[in-house]
Design a protein around this motif. Sequence first.
Motif, PDB file in Angstrom:
ATOM      1  N   VAL A 631       0.812  -1.150  -0.053  1.00 32.01           N
ATOM      2  CA  VAL A 631       0.146   0.049  -0.056  1.00 32.01           C
ATOM      3  C   VAL A 631       0.835   1.308   0.003  1.00 32.01           C
ATOM      4  N   PHE A 632       2.057   1.155   0.820  1.00 36.39           N
ATOM      5  CA  PHE A 632       2.878   2.398   0.693  1.00 36.39           C
ATOM      6  C   PHE A 632       3.649   2.569  -0.699  1.00 36.39           C
ATOM      7  N   ASN A 633       3.727   1.563  -1.543  1.00 35.47           N
ATOM      8  CA  ASN A 633       4.255   1.675  -2.730  1.00 35.47           C
ATOM      9  C   ASN A 633       3.366   2.573  -3.656  1.00 35.47           C
ATOM     10  N   ASP A 634       2.141   2.576  -3.212  1.00 39.81           N
ATOM     11  CA  ASP A 634       1.133   3.375  -4.249  1.00 39.81           C
ATOM     12  C   ASP A 634       1.110   4.857  -3.767  1.00 39.81           C
ATOM     13  N   ILE A 635       1.678   5.408  -2.715  1.00 38.44           N
ATOM     14  CA  ILE A 635       1.963   6.654  -2.303  1.00 38.44           C
ATOM     15  C   ILE A 635       2.785   7.532  -3.236  1.00 38.44           C
ATOM     16  N   LYS A 636       2.080   8.332  -4.250  1.00 38.84           N
ATOM     17  CA  LYS A 636       2.751   8.920  -5.067  1.00 38.84           C
ATOM     18  C   LYS A 636       2.801  10.406  -4.483  1.00 38.84           C
ATOM     19  N   LEU A 637       1.774  10.892  -3.802  1.00 38.84           N
ATOM     20  CA  LEU A 637       1.552  12.239  -3.381  1.00 38.84           C
ATOM     21  C   LEU A 637       1.195  12.294  -2.106  1.00 38.84           C
ATOM     22  N   PRO A 638       1.619  13.489  -1.219  1.00 37.31           N
ATOM     23  CA  PRO A 638       1.454  13.347   0.061  1.00 37.31           C
ATOM     24  C   PRO A 638      -0.140  12.976   0.508  1.00 37.31           C
ATOM     25  N   GLN A 692      -2.793   2.938  -9.594  1.00 37.04           N
ATOM     26  CA  GLN A 692      -3.202   3.254  -8.237  1.00 37.04           C
ATOM     27  C   GLN A 692      -4.216   2.271  -7.376  1.00 37.04           C
ATOM     28  N   LEU A 693      -4.196   2.258  -6.436  1.00 33.47           N
ATOM     29  CA  LEU A 693      -5.271   1.569  -5.704  1.00 33.47           C
ATOM     30  C   LEU A 693      -6.787   2.212  -5.463  1.00 33.47           C
ATOM     31  N   PRO A 694      -7.902   1.394  -5.380  1.00 32.87           N
ATOM     32  CA  PRO A 694      -9.017   2.047  -4.996  1.00 32.87           C
ATOM     33  C   PRO A 694      -8.827   2.803  -3.595  1.00 32.87           C
ATOM     34  N   PRO A 695      -9.888   3.590  -3.517  1.00 30.23           N
ATOM     35  CA  PRO A 695     -10.901   4.114  -4.262  1.00 30.23           C
ATOM     36  C   PRO A 695     -10.532   5.152  -5.431  1.00 30.23           C
ATOM     37  N   PHE A 696      -9.045   5.286  -5.499  1.00 30.75           N
ATOM     38  CA  PHE A 696      -8.448   6.244  -6.897  1.00 30.75           C
ATOM     39  C   PHE A 696      -8.934   7.552  -6.344  1.00 30.75           C
ATOM     40  N   PHE A 697      -7.930   8.323  -5.667  1.00 37.76           N
ATOM     41  CA  PHE A 697      -7.745   9.580  -5.293  1.00 37.76           C
ATOM     42  C   PHE A 697      -7.397  10.234  -6.321  1.00 37.76           C
ATOM     43  N   LEU A 698      -7.731  11.880  -6.392  1.00 34.78           N
ATOM     44  CA  LEU A 698      -7.148  12.899  -7.025  1.00 34.78           C
ATOM     45  C   LEU A 698      -7.647  12.597  -8.390  1.00 34.78           C
ATOM     46  N   ARG A 699      -8.712  12.384  -8.890  1.00 34.48           N
ATOM     47  CA  ARG A 699      -9.183  12.359 -10.165  1.00 34.48           C
ATOM     48  C   ARG A 699      -9.877  13.571 -10.774  1.00 34.48           C
ATOM     49  N   LYS A 700      -9.587  14.024 -11.949  1.00 34.15           N
ATOM     50  CA  LYS A 700     -10.198  15.129 -12.481  1.00 34.15           C
ATOM     51  C   LYS A 700     -11.674  14.792 -13.246  1.00 34.15           C
ATOM     52  N   SER A 701     -12.556  15.650 -12.920  1.00 37.64           N
ATOM     53  CA  SER A 701     -13.824  15.407 -13.655  1.00 37.64           C
ATOM     54  C   SER A 701     -13.895  15.947 -15.043  1.00 37.64           C
ATOM     55  N   ARG A 789      15.857   5.601   3.959  1.00 39.13           N
ATOM     56  CA  ARG A 789      14.345   5.760   3.938  1.00 39.13           C
ATOM     57  C   ARG A 789      13.649   6.699   2.780  1.00 39.13           C
ATOM     58  N   SER A 790      12.764   6.164   2.008  1.00 37.47           N
ATOM     59  CA  SER A 790      12.260   6.965   0.929  1.00 37.47           C
ATOM     60  C   SER A 790      10.949   7.554   1.312  1.00 37.47           C
ATOM     61  N   PHE A 791      10.566   7.742   2.717  1.00 39.06           N
ATOM     62  CA  PHE A 791       9.361   8.149   2.960  1.00 39.06           C
ATOM     63  C   PHE A 791       9.640   9.024   4.283  1.00 39.06           C
ATOM     64  N   MET A 792       8.388  10.107   4.358  1.00 36.24           N
ATOM     65  CA  MET A 792       8.912  11.261   4.955  1.00 36.24           C
ATOM     66  C   MET A 792       7.472  11.509   5.828  1.00 36.24           C
ATOM     67  N   LEU A 793       7.424  11.596   7.150  1.00 34.01           N
ATOM     68  CA  LEU A 793       6.241  11.802   7.996  1.00 34.01           C
ATOM     69  C   LEU A 793       6.211  13.300   8.474  1.00 34.01           C
ATOM     70  N   TYR A 794       5.213  14.081   8.496  1.00 27.52           N
ATOM     71  CA  TYR A 794       5.205  15.538   8.824  1.00 27.52           C
ATOM     72  C   TYR A 794       3.662  15.796   9.115  1.00 27.52           C
ATOM     73  N   ALA A 849       7.986  13.713  -4.143  1.00 18.12           N
ATOM     74  CA  ALA A 849       7.988  13.191  -5.462  1.00 18.12           C
ATOM     75  C   ALA A 849       6.741  13.738  -6.207  1.00 18.12           C
ATOM     76  N   LEU A 850       7.266  14.440  -7.317  1.00 20.26           N
ATOM     77  CA  LEU A 850       6.151  14.924  -8.173  1.00 20.26           C
ATOM     78  C   LEU A 850       5.612  13.947  -9.348  1.00 20.26           C
ATOM     79  N   ARG A 851       4.381  14.054  -9.743  1.00 11.98           N
ATOM     80  CA  ARG A 851       4.101  13.050 -10.828  1.00 11.98           C
ATOM     81  C   ARG A 851       3.165  13.701 -11.512  1.00 11.98           C
ATOM     82  N   PHE A 852       3.182  13.680 -12.960  1.00 10.37           N
ATOM     83  CA  PHE A 852       2.303  14.524 -13.838  1.00 10.37           C
ATOM     84  C   PHE A 852       1.294  13.736 -14.691  1.00 10.37           C
TER      85      PHE A 852
END
Length: 893
Positions: A631-638, A692-701, A789-794, A849-852
């Motif tokens: 599940v953590f591998n699916d984290i692309k954006l904060p 990405q995993l469901p429920p598929f966040f950050l979708r454009k209408s 470590r490639s993840f950051m908590l804040y 990490a930025l994804r376009f």
Amino acid sequence: MELSEEWKSFLPVGSSTVSPLHLSNSPSLPLGPLLFNPNPNSLSLLFSSPSLLPSLHLPPHLLPSRFLLSSHPPSILPSTASSVASLFSSPNQNDAASPFLRNRLHLLTYPHRPYALLFFPAGDNDHKLAFFTLRFKDSRFHIQLDTNHDVFYASIGSAHRILNISINPIADFGFTVNDDDDDDPSRVIGYLLATTLYSVHWFAVRHNQILDRPSVVRLGGKIFKTCPVVHACWSPHILEESVVLLESGQLFLFDLESCGSDAGFKGTRLRVPWNDSGESKVWLSCEFSWHPRILVVACSDAVFLVDLRLKECIVSCLMKIETLRRYAPDENERFLALSRAAPDNFYFAVASTSVLLLCDVRKPLMPVLQWMHGIEGPSFMSVLSLSNLRSHSREDAFKLASESGFCILLGSIWNCEFNTFCYGSILPFRKGSVTSKINPAICAWELPFEINLSGHECHCGKCLLRKEFSKDALPEWIDWQLKKEIVLGFGILSNKLAALLCEPDENGGFTLIRLSSSGRFELQRYHASWAHARDLEDCHDQVLCLDRHLLYPMSDEKYKFPKNFIYLKLDYLYSYASGRLTQFLVTKLEKICKYANDEEPFCAEVHELLCEKLNSCGFGQLRSCPAVTSVFNDIKLPSSLHEVALRRLWADLPMELLQLAFLSHAKCHEVVGNLDNNRVALEFLAVPDLPQLPPFFLRKSSTHSNDDIVGPIIPFPVLLVLNEFRNGYSNLEGGEFSVEAEVGLRYKEVMQVAGEIAVSAFGPTHLDEHAVSLAEDGEETWVGSSKPRSFMLYRPVSFKSTAADHVQEKFVYSDTNYDTFISHVQEKKSTKQIESVGQEIFDDLSPVALRFDAPVKKLEPLSLKAYDLLKRQMSKWQESFDSYKDFCIQSRF
């Protein structure tokens, strides 16, 4: 104990059972009846027109905090409603009431004719001065309108809303007894000024004897570009003079004789030394005092006397709000209304939030008389002679009291509440009374009493109870005043005109003309009585007419489109909100299973797409218990850890339930056709192409095609209960299964793993003591744990926070389910400049990490040049932003 007259004035009438300056009716004090009741039989309609409805674009009665989610449980997302709402308005502030602070109807009586003019604002934005004539003929009043059978209009020269109207009548000028022989066909019968938010306009009111009709001629106006107008009034000493008070405390004197149309309305700025406190005060009103160059000016916390007779202006304080602290200890106590008072121009009346004072300019800081008025937000005040309220009487027993008594009418037009406060001298009723040198022992005559200006409301217990129930039945965002016919303006007809209309009353009375919110001009007679008429037989049903009276703009055009009503059953939502979703679904499913078919719905297209999404995120086809690290591998954006926990639960659901949550867009039209022939727009977001995993966040209408897969169409709590029911768990019947508890367990698991694999930007992670570490579980070991470590908590903090706030945990949100975020940190790559690079060049601009969501393209030399400029600007901002530098240091980025 015998008190002096000065000490007696400090005891407000109504604050105690016995007030030293309060007189009650007795044989030795024949004050006469001081209560005024409407005569239902005298009610008559003068004029009515839908075009006269007030043009009021009122907002809903909602505080800013209602538009923000509350930060208290059980809110879905955190919010700073309490802190943000305080920046916009006070909890007691009501924007809807602002157009109703002043009287909208004003009367001007002709000097020697049985005529009266009625003035009021009208038009699309109340920007026109409307008026019509009231004429007495053949034992009744007649209305004179223009040739189009509409009211007369006079333009102020702008489209701004008229907020206040003030009339200065000419009592003995303009007409003579035999005015038909006069050479001038048009005589001035009065002057009028109308104020808007930033301007004042002056008019002359004339009567054309040839056309036998009134006319209003605009003399000129003055625009104040930098400061709003607070108040403007006429001088009682010099007919053509008026004074204007601005919100900044500046005073301007205007003279109609010196401000002709050629010279322009410049006015004279009065140099008033307000010292340092003048600019910060909330100015209220101004009035002329006993001299043409002496003014009484009021602000929210003080009343001043401004003496302009000498070359240098002298300002002295007449009353302070601190004087009222003994009987008005509220910190929000402030002055609200000011008016000239009788018996002469030395007196003035001022009303605060809870106290009404009668003052004398010759006795600073010492009120002559005080009342506890008990009115919510009084904004209207007028002082009348008691002889005007008890005129045309058959009895002369109380004539002496009527001629020497006065009445203060105080109230709130918006709250439909008005009280009368009668006062006068003890003399000549009590012989040998002790009087001061200035005033002859002014006392309150009886206690304050309520007056019903609407004239057709019953105040019996049954009607009052129905009225309160009707108010409570309204939604909280609707003021009951918007649903009720209220009095927007009123005026008292002169004694001479009133005497022509009706027979003499036993104890006298007055005739009232009012303008209601339904656009009706009504006339009604009030008579002086010894007691209130609580029960009006003809008015029992007129409590709150919720369907007839709306203070909103209304259009004459009828609604052309058909009205279709669709009723939605919200039983699932109600069960979830009340914590009974599990029991509700189990009951529903048990009934459905009896008639269900063995065949399960299956869509190969949806099945194939969902399998592809899950496989791309590390979940194979056989996934009895997916690894939390996938599940953590699916984290692309904060993302918040709560979102990560939800993704874990979504990934746990079997494919059969996932197919229930997603369907082809073409299937939506089939669902629409089954809803009782009423087409309902079922709009869902399409499943994105990015893995990405469901429920598929950050979708454009966007507009969907029939080939798109949309969803989820079933809420996740319902799917979670369905999964438990499908597995046949017994704890469903007793209601032991909880969606919130299941989410909480997954959240603790995700929190534990995040603390082990991520760098914390706020120090050591404080985990729940019941969380179980997965470091020793072989199946849950983080792949490549020996690598950096490639993840950051804040945690997000306010923009005013410092580095010390991170240590002290002064964060924006206190809910631990949402306040911790995790972000993927990109790996450091070679910085060698190559001729053609892709989107990875943006990785060193941000710690995340930025994804376009765009096709991968190579950047050409011209694009690289623009990137270099952007990078320099970005670096400059990062170096100058302390919070960002502290964040990078804490996260070791």
